[in-house]
Design an enzyme around this catalytic site. Structure first.
Site, mmCIF file in Angstrom:
data_model
loop_
_atom_site.group_PDB
_atom_site.id
_atom_site.type_symbol
_atom_site.label_atom_id
_atom_site.label_comp_id
_atom_site.label_asym_id
_atom_site.label_seq_id
_atom_site.Cartn_x
_atom_site.Cartn_y
_atom_site.Cartn_z
ATOM 1 N N VAL A 10 0.871 -1.182 0.000
ATOM 2 C CA VAL A 10 0.000 0.000 0.000
ATOM 3 C C VAL A 10 0.901 1.222 0.000
ATOM 4 O O VAL A 10 1.992 1.202 0.556
ATOM 5 C CB VAL A 10 -0.985 0.051 1.200
ATOM 6 C CG1 VAL A 10 -1.982 -1.090 1.133
ATOM 7 C CG2 VAL A 10 -0.280 0.061 2.511
ATOM 8 N N SER A 11 0.422 2.279 -0.663
ATOM 9 C CA SER A 11 1.260 3.466 -0.755
ATOM 10 C C SER A 11 0.606 4.719 -0.207
ATOM 11 O O SER A 11 1.264 5.547 0.400
ATOM 12 C CB SER A 11 1.677 3.715 -2.208
ATOM 13 O OG SER A 11 0.535 3.861 -3.023
ATOM 14 N N SER A 12 -0.692 4.870 -0.392
ATOM 15 C CA SER A 12 -1.345 6.119 -0.005
ATOM 16 C C SER A 12 -2.089 5.993 1.319
ATOM 17 O O SER A 12 -2.372 4.896 1.794
ATOM 18 C CB SER A 12 -2.342 6.539 -1.094
ATOM 19 O OG SER A 12 -3.439 5.656 -1.108
ATOM 20 N N GLN A 15 -5.311 4.122 0.773
ATOM 21 C CA GLN A 15 -5.096 2.677 0.716
ATOM 22 C C GLN A 15 -4.833 2.112 2.103
ATOM 23 O O GLN A 15 -5.315 1.038 2.438
ATOM 24 C CB GLN A 15 -3.932 2.337 -0.205
ATOM 25 C CG GLN A 15 -4.258 2.472 -1.666
ATOM 26 C CD GLN A 15 -3.057 2.168 -2.533
ATOM 27 O OE1 GLN A 15 -1.912 2.330 -2.134
ATOM 28 N NE2 GLN A 15 -3.329 1.720 -3.737
#
Length: 85
Positions: A10-12, A15
């Site tokens: 996950v990056s954001s 997310q």
């Protein structure tokens, strides 16, 4: 026995809130179990907070190393964009 590994990323912030690493791993484990695959704990690779545009990520690097050593036959992830964009 199929030698498979799991990869989740996950990056954001969105997310992290809605599609957590834990929920991805749970889904991937369920799929692996349905296929009759066992996933050793050391073959669960996660990158939390890493963009898909960065190809150098700690867990992805370890996954690549294991694949290069021919330890892993399959990589299971929710979507190809979890690996790279």
């Amino acid at each position: 026995m199929i030698h498979a590994a799991l990869y989740a990323r996950v990056s954001s912030t969105r997310q992290k809130q809605h599609e957590t690493i834990d929920s991805q791993i749970a889904c991937l484990h369920e799929h692996a179990q349905e296929q009759g695959w066992e996933i050793p704990a050391e073959w669960v690779f996660t990158d939390d907070g890493w963009s898909g545009s960065a190809l150098v990520r700690p867990a992805l690097e370890r996954l690549r190393d294991a694949c290069a050593q021919r330890l892993i036959e399959r990589v299971v992830c929710l979507s190809p964009d979890r690996l790279a964009r």
